[in-house]
Design a protein around this motif. Structure first.
Motif, PDB file in Angstrom:
ATOM      1  N   GLN A 116      46.311 -22.408  12.288  1.00  0.00           N
ATOM      2  CA  GLN A 116      46.008 -23.380  11.243  1.00  0.00           C
ATOM      3  C   GLN A 116      44.608 -23.182  10.666  1.00  0.00           C
ATOM      4  O   GLN A 116      44.392 -23.384   9.472  1.00  0.00           O
ATOM      5  N   LEU A 117      43.667 -22.756  11.509  1.00  0.00           N
ATOM      6  CA  LEU A 117      42.306 -22.519  11.034  1.00  0.00           C
ATOM      7  C   LEU A 117      42.239 -21.307  10.100  1.00  0.00           C
ATOM      8  O   LEU A 117      41.357 -21.240   9.237  1.00  0.00           O
ATOM      9  N   VAL A 118      43.144 -20.370  10.267  1.00  0.00           N
ATOM     10  CA  VAL A 118      43.182 -19.192   9.401  1.00  0.00           C
ATOM     11  C   VAL A 118      43.971 -19.480   8.121  1.00  0.00           C
ATOM     12  O   VAL A 118      43.515 -19.208   7.010  1.00  0.00           O
ATOM     13  N   ILE A 119      45.159 -20.048   8.290  1.00  0.00           N
ATOM     14  CA  ILE A 119      46.058 -20.237   7.145  1.00  0.00           C
ATOM     15  C   ILE A 119      45.575 -21.359   6.234  1.00  0.00           C
ATOM     16  O   ILE A 119      45.626 -21.245   5.000  1.00  0.00           O
ATOM     17  N   GLY A 120      45.095 -22.483   6.822  1.00  0.00           N
ATOM     18  CA  GLY A 120      44.713 -23.638   6.019  1.00  0.00           C
ATOM     19  C   GLY A 120      43.696 -23.330   4.935  1.00  0.00           C
ATOM     20  O   GLY A 120      43.922 -23.651   3.760  1.00  0.00           O
ATOM     21  N   PRO A 121      42.552 -22.694   5.252  1.00  0.00           N
ATOM     22  CA  PRO A 121      41.563 -22.399   4.204  1.00  0.00           C
ATOM     23  C   PRO A 121      42.076 -21.446   3.134  1.00  0.00           C
ATOM     24  O   PRO A 121      41.686 -21.548   1.963  1.00  0.00           O
ATOM     25  N   VAL A 122      42.954 -20.519   3.517  1.00  0.00           N
ATOM     26  CA  VAL A 122      43.534 -19.613   2.517  1.00  0.00           C
ATOM     27  C   VAL A 122      44.423 -20.394   1.553  1.00  0.00           C
ATOM     28  O   VAL A 122      44.394 -20.187   0.336  1.00  0.00           O
ATOM     29  N   VAL A 123      45.206 -21.334   2.097  1.00  0.00           N
ATOM     30  CA  VAL A 123      46.058 -22.169   1.241  1.00  0.00           C
ATOM     31  C   VAL A 123      45.198 -23.039   0.320  1.00  0.00           C
ATOM     32  O   VAL A 123      45.513 -23.209  -0.857  1.00  0.00           O
ATOM     33  N   VAL A 124      44.099 -23.579   0.850  1.00  0.00           N
ATOM     34  CA  VAL A 124      43.168 -24.343   0.015  1.00  0.00           C
ATOM     35  C   VAL A 124      42.659 -23.473  -1.138  1.00  0.00           C
ATOM     36  O   VAL A 124      42.596 -23.912  -2.288  1.00  0.00           O
ATOM     37  N   GLY A 125      42.303 -22.219  -0.832  1.00  0.00           N
ATOM     38  CA  GLY A 125      41.838 -21.308  -1.876  1.00  0.00           C
ATOM     39  C   GLY A 125      42.886 -21.049  -2.938  1.00  0.00           C
ATOM     40  O   GLY A 125      42.571 -20.993  -4.138  1.00  0.00           O
ATOM     41  N   VAL A 126      44.146 -20.906  -2.528  1.00  0.00           N
ATOM     42  CA  VAL A 126      45.230 -20.719  -3.496  1.00  0.00           C
ATOM     43  C   VAL A 126      45.351 -21.945  -4.404  1.00  0.00           C
ATOM     44  O   VAL A 126      45.524 -21.829  -5.628  1.00  0.00           O
ATOM     45  N   GLY A 127      45.240 -23.128  -3.808  1.00  0.00           N
ATOM     46  CA  GLY A 127      45.286 -24.346  -4.619  1.00  0.00           C
ATOM     47  C   GLY A 127      44.172 -24.395  -5.648  1.00  0.00           C
ATOM     48  O   GLY A 127      44.377 -24.818  -6.792  1.00  0.00           O
ATOM     49  N   MET A 128      42.987 -23.927  -5.254  1.00  0.00           N
ATOM     50  CA  MET A 128      41.866 -23.898  -6.198  1.00  0.00           C
ATOM     51  C   MET A 128      42.139 -22.954  -7.364  1.00  0.00           C
ATOM     52  O   MET A 128      41.828 -23.264  -8.517  1.00  0.00           O
TER      53      MET A 128
END
Length: 485
Positions: free
Chosen positions: A334-346
């Motif tokens: 979750q610590l790896v995937i979550g920030p990447v997903v946040v970046g995609v949302g941005m």
């Protein structure tokens, strides 16, 4: 320390409610003000620099003092310091609501940040000390989800209050919340402290840290408008020198504000680095989004706040589950995937430009953004606290909160200049849109980079069955904890 609280009991619910109200009030205020910024700018005649200081004055005091505040809680009682912080925050909110000028509003915001520093680490330290170890990740997950909802609902509430009367209500709304929070804390929250600590906290170290952050922040905020004049250069040099001195004192002092043993744990270091990058990205996007929606897309304040509703819903539904999942399988994924997903949302939010509809320009981005936050917020908080010895619960919480607020502080200070927004450029839809899209790209890269750092974290850090390592430290040092890997 009092006996631990079991999940599902009445006292557990009251403890959670108290910490969520306190930290949620501070979190709500940090986002509710964002929606009010355009109206504040018009009524008080503030420039981009003035708006930055309204945000950074609060963040500066919060980030500078949150470390010593966590230490105060460990020494003098976590409930006591938390309660005092809530009272201070409420009083400062009243001053903010009455401020007649930009300068006085900035001063009141600094005072408000002092109160936020006292209450914010206390919330997590209370949970860490009050709940049984096997229930902590679940409690922190619930806390993260509901305080995250407070942050997400802030723009909506801010819009309603601004349209109902004035931006001043964005501050005055804190007063009844503070009263309720103090009453609950005194009746239902057990007191706890670190019984091994002696002496008094080193205020001099806090002054060095505060001076360092203040100097660097002043240089970053004022340089785009003033250039590298003598004042900006002096502020920058002073700030850097103070921060270097702070680090040296921490490494050589006998009773440091931040025990160096915490940074011997690789997971603690990496999780805090992730926190810095993600909250810098988050802080930058949330500040600019409400400006972009109101100035460039023509949204009224209420609709600008309502635009982020999917984030609220997703955080409410998923954060507690995210905390339980991390407890069960380990937090690393979750610590790896979550920030990447946040970046995609941005990146998807780059479509929020003049002429775009909400369904195509805003909704996809905020939905993906919210999903990424739900994945990472609870696990990263639980990971930081679990990677530190229990006796340092207040300090560890203070470090993590200081890192998060410093990330937001740096983003608010630097991002407008990076995006080309200076002076009154935020009032020009074309200039604001160009800056908005540049800022989103920078923030997406920062968030994804934080996810990559998390690859090095210990996936077993939340396991309640992990054996404690032997105490191999010197007799006058802190107890040893899980070795860094």
């Amino acid at each position: 320390m009092a006996d631990t609280v079991g999940w599902g009991t009445a006292q557990a619910r009251f403890v959670l409610a108290t910490t969520i109200l306190g930290s949620g009030m501070a979190m709500l205020d940090s986002t509710i003000v964002n929606v009010a910024l355009p109206r504040i700018g018009v009524e008080l005649g503030a420039s981009v620099s003035g708006l930055q200081w309204i945000l950074d004055g609060y963040l500066l005091a919060l980030a500078s003092l949150i470390l010593v505040a966590g230490s105060l809680g460990d020494r003098y009682g976590r409930r006591r310091v938390f309660t005092f912080g809530v009272i201070w925050f409420g009083a400062a909110s009243l001053l903010c609501g009455l401020a007649p000028t930009t300068e006085l509003l900035v001063a009141a915001r600094v005072l408000q940040g002092v109160g936020g520093a006292l209450l914010t680490p206390g919330s997590l330290a209370i949970l860490q000390s009050a709940f049984a170890r096997e229930d902590r990740a679940r409690a922190i997950g619930a806390w993260s989800g509901l305080t995250g909802v407070a942050a997400a609902v802030g723009p909506l509430l801010g819009g309603l209050l601004v349209q109902a009367w004035s931006w001043r209500l964005a501050f005055l709304v804190n007063l009844p919340v503070a009263v309720l929070c103090v009453w609950l804390a005194r009746r239902h929250v057990p007191e706890s402290r670190d019984e091994q600590v002696t002496g008094h906290p080193n205020i001099g170290e806090s002054v060095l840290g505060a001076l360092g952050l203040a100097g660097v922040t002043a240089a970053l905020v004022e340089a785009p408008g003033r250039g590298l004049d003598a004042l900006v250069v002096a502020a920058g040099v002073t700030g850097v020198a103070a921060l270097v001195a702070f680090v040296v004192v921490q490494r050589r002092g006998r009773d440091p504000l931040v025990p160096p043993v915490l940074f011997r744990n690789r997971t603690f270091v990496l999780a805090n680095a992730l926190t810095f990058l993600m909250y810098a990205a988050l802080g930058g996007v949330l500040v600019l989004m409400v400006l972009q929606l109101q100035v460039s897309l023509g949204y009224p304040p209420t609709l600008a706040g309502l635009a982020g509703l999917p984030i609220t819903v997703i955080m409410l539904l998923a954060s507690a589950r995210s905390g339980r999942l991390a407890q069960k399988v380990g937090p690393r994924a979750q610590l790896v995937i979550g920030p990447v997903v946040v970046g995609v949302g941005m990146l998807l939010l780059r479509g929020a430009e003049p002429g775009a509809s909400y369904l195509t320009g805003v909704l996809p981005g905020v939905t993906v953004f919210g999903a990424g936050l739900a994945l990472v917020v609870a696990p990263v908080t639980a990971t930081v606290l679990a990677a530190a010895p229990d006796r340092f619960a207040g300090v560890a919480s203070g470090v993590n909160n200081a890192v998060a607020r410093t990330g937001s502080l740096v983003a608010v200070a630097v991002l407008p200049a990076v995006a080309g927004l200076t002076g009154s450029a935020y009032t020009d839809p074309a200039a604001l849109t160009a800056g908005w899209q540049t800022a989103l790209l920078v923030c997406a890269v920062a968030s994804a980079a934080g996810g990559l750092l998390a690859l090095g974290t210990d996936n077993g850090v939340l396991s309640p069955s992990q054996p404690a390592p032997p105490h191999s430290c010197p007799v006058d040092g802190p107890p040893a904890h899980r070795a860094a890997r």
